[in-house]
Every structure is written in C-alpha cells, then in structure tokens.
Design an enzyme around this catalytic site. Structure first.
Site, PDB file in Angstrom:
ATOM      1  N   TYR A  47       0.840  -1.206   0.000  1.00 16.76           N
ATOM      2  CA  TYR A  47       0.000   0.000   0.000  1.00 16.76           C
ATOM      3  C   TYR A  47       0.872   1.252   0.000  1.00 16.76           C
ATOM      4  CZ  TYR A  47      -4.215  -2.818   0.851  1.00 16.76           C
ATOM      5  OH  TYR A  47      -5.261  -3.722   0.742  1.00 16.76           O
ATOM      6  N   ASN A 153      -8.758 -12.668  -2.500  1.00 13.36           N
ATOM      7  CA  ASN A 153      -9.002 -12.809  -3.940  1.00 13.36           C
ATOM      8  C   ASN A 153      -8.750 -14.228  -4.448  1.00 13.36           C
ATOM      9  OD1 ASN A 153      -9.414  -9.877  -4.331  1.00 13.36           O
ATOM     10  ND2 ASN A 153      -7.253  -9.762  -3.791  1.00 13.36           N
ATOM     11  N   LEU A 204     -18.050  -0.291  -0.898  1.00 18.64           N
ATOM     12  CA  LEU A 204     -18.821   0.813  -1.493  1.00 18.64           C
ATOM     13  C   LEU A 204     -18.435   0.975  -2.957  1.00 18.64           C
ATOM     14  CD1 LEU A 204     -18.349   3.217   1.550  1.00 18.64           C
ATOM     15  CD2 LEU A 204     -20.312   1.727   1.085  1.00 18.64           C
ATOM     16  N   GLY A 207     -16.392   3.915  -4.271  1.00 25.31           N
ATOM     17  CA  GLY A 207     -17.012   5.226  -4.462  1.00 25.31           C
ATOM     18  C   GLY A 207     -17.994   5.282  -5.628  1.00 25.31           C
ATOM     19  N   ARG A 208     -17.943   4.269  -6.494  1.00 27.04           N
ATOM     20  CA  ARG A 208     -18.837   4.240  -7.657  1.00 27.04           C
ATOM     21  C   ARG A 208     -20.293   4.267  -7.207  1.00 27.04           C
ATOM     22  NH1 ARG A 208     -19.146  -1.068 -10.790  1.00 27.04           N
ATOM     23  NH2 ARG A 208     -21.099  -0.597 -11.888  1.00 27.04           N
ATOM     24  N   LEU A 209     -20.545   3.731  -6.033  1.00 30.12           N
ATOM     25  CA  LEU A 209     -21.894   3.713  -5.476  1.00 30.12           C
ATOM     26  C   LEU A 209     -22.453   5.131  -5.331  1.00 30.12           C
ATOM     27  CD1 LEU A 209     -23.370   1.122  -4.474  1.00 30.12           C
ATOM     28  CD2 LEU A 209     -22.715   1.739  -2.183  1.00 30.12           C
ATOM     29  N   SER A 257     -11.654   5.309   4.590  1.00 31.52           N
ATOM     30  CA  SER A 257     -11.806   6.768   4.571  1.00 31.52           C
ATOM     31  C   SER A 257     -11.080   7.382   5.755  1.00 31.52           C
ATOM     32  CB  SER A 257     -13.294   7.133   4.635  1.00 31.52           C
ATOM     33  OG  SER A 257     -13.446   8.527   4.791  1.00 31.52           O
TER      34      SER A 257
END
Lengths: 292, 292, 292
Positions: A47, A153, A204, A207-209, A257
């Site tokens: 990350y 995954n 979420l 953010g596309r939501l 967030s």
C-alpha cells in the site's frame, strides 16, 4: 473467526499515504477509529508503494500501549515494480516461503510491532506451493510473528487447496451491490460451509456507489435514496454496508476513509437489520434483473 | 504418482503411424527415447485410426526385454467412426465396463504386452457410471492387466466423482503458455490438493508456439526469444517445458516428436528452473494481460 | 433416494389450475396417474398463484384413503407478488425458518394432509442461513410434518453448503436435450457422487421440443423422428424421457400434462433403454456439436 476477534467494520489504511497526515493527525485518525469500534486495521506491504505501513508504524511508535488496543492485518505476495523495489523487474506474484518471511519481517519493522494478528496472501499466485507455504505459516506462528493466516481474492478451489494444508481464517474478497461475484461463484457458499467469515474490500464499490453514472450505479443509488426515508435517514454508506452485513456468511467490510464520519456511518450499519425484501431490492438494482 | 513412476517427460506415440517407420526405425526411436530418460510411452486405442498400438507392439515383439525397461500408458473411451471400426456409426464416447474391458484386451494384444502400467479414460463420457467403471478397474487390476488408472480431459467435478469410487492417479490435460485453462478452472488446484500430478498433452500447443501467427503466439515467442540468451541458449521447447515443470502440481508433459533432438531439448527442461519472474513473463504473454 | 420412494415419473401439478377441472375430473386425473404408476405428485406453494395446492387438496378430501397411495412433494421459498399475497411488495426469496414453517403449514392445510413426503427449497435464496434452515428442517421432521427435504435450482456449491448441515435428498433441476446445463456445470456429477437422484423439471423443454422452430429444436426433433421407426414407434415424449432416464445419476422427470396419454408415453420410457450411440445422437443435436 476462530481465535481472532476482528471488529465488525475494519479500518483500511490503503490510502493513508494519500491523506498527507502528520504523526499527530495519524494518531487522531487511529484513536478516532478505535473509539468508534473499528479496532482492526487493514494493511498490505504494497500500500502506498510500500510506504503506508511505515507511516502507520510511526504513529504506533509515538503512542505506547496503542498496539494492544488494536488488531493488525497485513498482506503480502504481490511484487510491485516501483522505485522502492528496484529488484522487481515486473509486477508479479510470489508466495514462496522466502518472500513471505521477508515480507513479514519488513511489515513488523515498518509497523513497529512484534506481531501481526492476521496475514493474508494478497493474490492467488499460480506458482503457490501449498506445502511450502503451510510450513512457512506454521513457523511464523510458532515464532509468534503472525497469529492467524488467510488469503485474499482466491477462488473457491484455490482456497480449498491451501486450507487443506493449513487452516485459513478468511478470504478477503471484493463485494458490493455493484460487484456480486462472490455471491454467484461459490466463494460465499464455501465460507459459510466452513463457518468462516469473509473480509470485504471495496464494499462501497470504490465510491462508484455514490458517483457512478452507469445504469447499475444509478439504479442502486435510486433504491438507496428511496429506502433512506423509510429507514430513519440512514445514509447510502450505512445502507450499503447493512446490505453486506445481512449476508449469512457474516462479512467483515473494510472501509478506507480518513473521515471519522464515515466510520460513524459504517458502524450505524451494524445496528440496522435490513428486511429480506429490502435486501433483494438493492440486489435487483445491482444485478440488473429480478429473481428467477 | 503413487505406485507408478513415470519419466519426467513422456514420449507420445500419437503420430507414430504418420512417421512411416519400419520396425528397426521404430526400435531406434524407442531405444533413443529410453536412453534419454523418456521411459514412459503414451498411447491411446484410437491413435492413428486404431493402428499406432500395433505398430509399437510390433517393435516390442522384435526386442525381448524391451518392455521391462518402459512404462506403457494407454487410453480408451472414445469410439471413432472409421473404416477400422465399422460398428461405430458415429463418433461417441463409451465408458461402459464392456467397452473398457474389450478395449484393454485389444490394446494388450496390439502392444504385445501382458499389462498396461496406466490406463486413462480418454474423455468424460456423460453416461459414465462411476460404480460400474470402478468395479471394472478393480477387476482389471486384480487380473494384473492394468496396474494404475486415471482420466484425461475431465473437469474437476468429473474427476472428484470417479475418484470418490476408485483412486485415480492422474488427469491428463491440455496445458501450455497458449492454453491456460487448467490454471484457471480449478483442475490444477484439485490435483495439487490431492497430491496428484497431471500429465500434459500439447505442451507446445501443437506447434503453434513455434509457427502461430496470432497475437498471443507472437507475444510468447518474443518472450522466449528474449529469454533464450539470458538462459544459456535454451530452446523454445526447453523453455516452454520448463515453464510447465515449474508449476507446483508437478506436471508430466507428453511430447510427440520422432526427432530425438526434441527429446534432448525436453529433458534439458528438467534441469532448468525458471525464476518466478520469468515464469510470469511467459504467462503474461500467453494470457495477454498483467497480473491483477 | 434414501427413505423416500418416488415413482419413476412424477406427475406435476404445476398447471392444474389452468386445466379448469371440477373435483371429479381432478380425481380422475389423480387416479389415472396412480393407475399408470405415477404415484408421486409435484407441487409448490406458488403454483397457480398460490391456488393449485388447494384445488388438489379438495380432491384429496373428497376421496378418503387416496393420500395413502401417493407421495406428495411441495416447495417453498419464492415469494410472489400477487393479489393473493398483498404483503409481498416484490418478488423475492425467503428461506428463513419463519417463512418455511408458515409455508409448510399453509401447504398442509391446502392439501388436506398431515404431512409432506418431500419439501424442496424452490430457489437458492442468497440470504439462506444453512444452520437456521437445518434446525427448521429438523423440527418439521420431528413433528412429522415433512418427512424428507431437498432443494431445487441450486448450484453445486449451494447444494454442498446446505447438505453439509442437513442431508438433502434431491436437487430438482431443469434438464432436457435442449437444456444441458446440469450435465456441464457439475450438478449431475455431484449428485452421482453423493448417490442422490435429481428430479427434473421441463424434461420436454416446456414443449419447445415439439413446437420450437429454432435450429436446436429442429435438429433434436429430426433425430427423434429418425429414431422413432427404429425403436418401435416410440413417441418424442417417450424418447426424450428415455434420454434422461439413461443418465447414470438416475433422474426422476416431472411431467405436467393433464392428458393421461402423456403419462402412458412417459412410463413407456422406463421400459426403453437407449443405446449409448442413440443417446449421443440426441445430445449432439441438442448441443449443436460433435463430441470432442
């Protein structure tokens, strides 16, 4: 999960380096998450181009005792090709014992801790040797460096393979009303069968939501808006997470967030039980079809 | 594999009838393979329109003692519609006990031998009755006519079914940098989980690796050419097989050339361990994408 | 199946309300089916907009002793949005213990019986909690209200999950020469492995086999017509069902006609064993390709 008690919502440190926080600000975010009940923190070696763990660890080092009040999750197995890792000529996967051990040692050092509560293999390496990796897990556990192990995954058959050699605690998968794959491909069936709880990334939909303009995003948003009034003004974040928490495999969403309000909205989901009909309303919008 | 020790590379007799060899030439090919370490030979009743086994058997009959220095693999279960089998009105599958037994008896006779080291069901017959077939396997083994059993081209669920009734030794599957299905569909995961080794057919994509003009073939060829210099002049055959041998399920490739140089190049792969990065370079070219 | 003995062909009551029969006519159909060997009857709470079970039950009530000569199968778990169920705002699934129990009680009352021989969960509810549902099954069985349990339209992983908590007896799936999914997706492999027999809905492709004008329907019809002469004048219904009955997982087809001639033609299939070649002829026409 068996030994490990993760918080119902996990705080994701994925974007920590983007937030440009100084050490007191990082501490405020960590303390704020813990105060709200998000006591588990999700990391990965890669990350922030291999820099997030150290930023987080700097804060940990500055606050004695803080480590005892949280659970640390990290991941390894992806090799990014970045200036920080000049020896990686291409992006590839590596789940060899040597790489996993080296990655764990680096994570412990960066995080200023002596142990990870949970280590996940980040992606399914096609060269994964289950016996070798199981021996590596065994040793890291006996040394007290990693207390629990899982994957991320992985398909159901990849999970079954490694789990046949070493008991895994979770498969961290992408799921949201806009990403329904694990509901259909057997992943959630397998985890419920094994009585294991998935961790969920991008709950979420990244953010596309909230901002997506494609047909499905608009449809889900319309359903959530419609539901909001009826359900005491619950926000889209709360509703989308409540939708996940309603699943019988008992998912553990990771939210990423820096706004503590987002943590509040997320924790509100743990107190909101959707009716089956409302759950299917959201599913229908995301799937783009009625039930059969 | 359990009882059976196959050679690391298996010599495929698939095209033996096309090679137009007389008996001494056939013997020279067989002896040449054995001398190079390819002691296992892969057959099927149907190869060469049901004629390859007899050509091979003629050579075996001419060289006493040769049989003891090799392992014989054959297959049955496909019924070709050819002049050699006028009773087959259409091409279809048959895994009934009667057909499997008759086919084994015919293979033994054609090959001039008293036993097969390994018999494979060639294709997944949709009418396969696992109990009936398991009893047939049991009996053939107790008679000493077939020592070990496996399948070919079975899906994971088809393999699980038959393996639940009779312990199988392998699933012979198609795999190459240009055919990645068993890496994705759970077949290799299942075999590694069961500690079984797949046999591999068309490990060089039936020659497409060398002559294909499609985008993927060109991409793989470019990567192999680039690698060649760095890895001591290893040929494309050697590199493609080393790519397979690097897999944790420990595949056993079948090569089908009459050129003994091809056997040399194949055996060279057993001495060449690709790095994980090189393995992924080839995979990326074949898959047409980066890792996620 | 384990405890339960279903008839080789099951009479489906799906369209009973469309047939517009008075009670004596309904009794004649039921008695006619039983006389022909179709002693098992297939229901669901939702058939006929929640009205079929009551129509059938009315006939049962009028004929004392009839119930003892049949096996009753019903289903629940779909909530239709119809005037008959004003509380259902949308069509959705519900496999909660509360809904399943309420549905069973309603089915028993409507059918004028004290027990179901077999209850199926109609569709795979994505919110299915296997532990809760298993406890519900346990209780319904201990009360004698439902003697056996199964599912319908479940994938292999969904079946494995619920079957890991409670032993299921069947998965009722759609299959016909024009719908080959369960042959390919592992469903039939799984059932044969578990020694369970699937029930089959739409074994005649909902009539498409007789009237469809698409390429596949025409191809299957041509093969069946060609076969008819050779096989003693067997009708398309007989041949299509014989095709199913030839499968090693031993399917139990459900037919849904009020014509007793259809029951005769269906039972004739139980006496007609297709050759493997004839089976593959039909398969090839339905699949639109040869075997590999």
């Amino acid at each position: 999960m068996n030994d490990l008690k993760l918080s119902p919502i996990v705080a994701g440190a994925w974007r920590l380096s983007e937030w440009q926080l100084d050490v007191p600000q990082r501490l405020a975010w960590i303390e704020g998450c813990i105060a709200r009940g998000l006591t588990s923190f999700d990391h990965a070696d890669i990350y922030g181009g291999y820099e997030v763990e150290a930023l987080f660890g700097e804060a940990l080092a500055a606050a004695p005792g803080l480590r005892e009040r949280m659970q640390l999750v990290s991941k390894c197995g992806i090799k990014l090709s970045t200036p920080n890792r000049p020896s990686h000529a291409i992006k590839s996967y590596d789940s060899s014992a040597a790489h996993v051990r080296a990655s764990v040692e680096a994570s412990l050092k960066a995080l200023h801790t002596d142990r990870l509560d949970l280590l996940l293999i980040h992606r399914p390496d096609l060269l994964l040797n289950a016996d070798e990796l199981a021996r590596c897990f065994e040793q890291l556990r006996s040394e007290g460096k990693v207390l629990n192990f899982g994957v991320s995954n992985f398909t159901a058959s990849q999970f079954a393979l490694l789990n046949s050699r070493f008991p895994l605690l979770t498969n961290q998968l992408e799921c949201s009303p806009l990403h329904l794959d694990p509901l259909d491909d057997g992943s959630f069936d397998q985890l419920q069968q094994l009585r294991l709880r998935p961790m969920i990334w991008s709950p979420l939909a990244g953010g596309r939501l909230f901002t997506g303009t494609d047909e499905r995003s608009l449809a889900v948003r319309a359903v959530l808006a419609d539901m909001r009034e009826r359900l005491g003004g619950a926000s889209a974040t709360t509703l989308a997470l409540a939708w996940l928490l309603r699943l019988p495999c008992q998912p553990i969403p990771v939210i990423g967030s820096h706004r503590l309000e987002a943590a509040d909205e997320a924790m509100a989901a743990t107190k909101l039980e959707l009716s089956a009909e409302d759950w299917y309303r959201i599913w229908m919008a995301g799937a783009g079809r009625e039930v059969a």
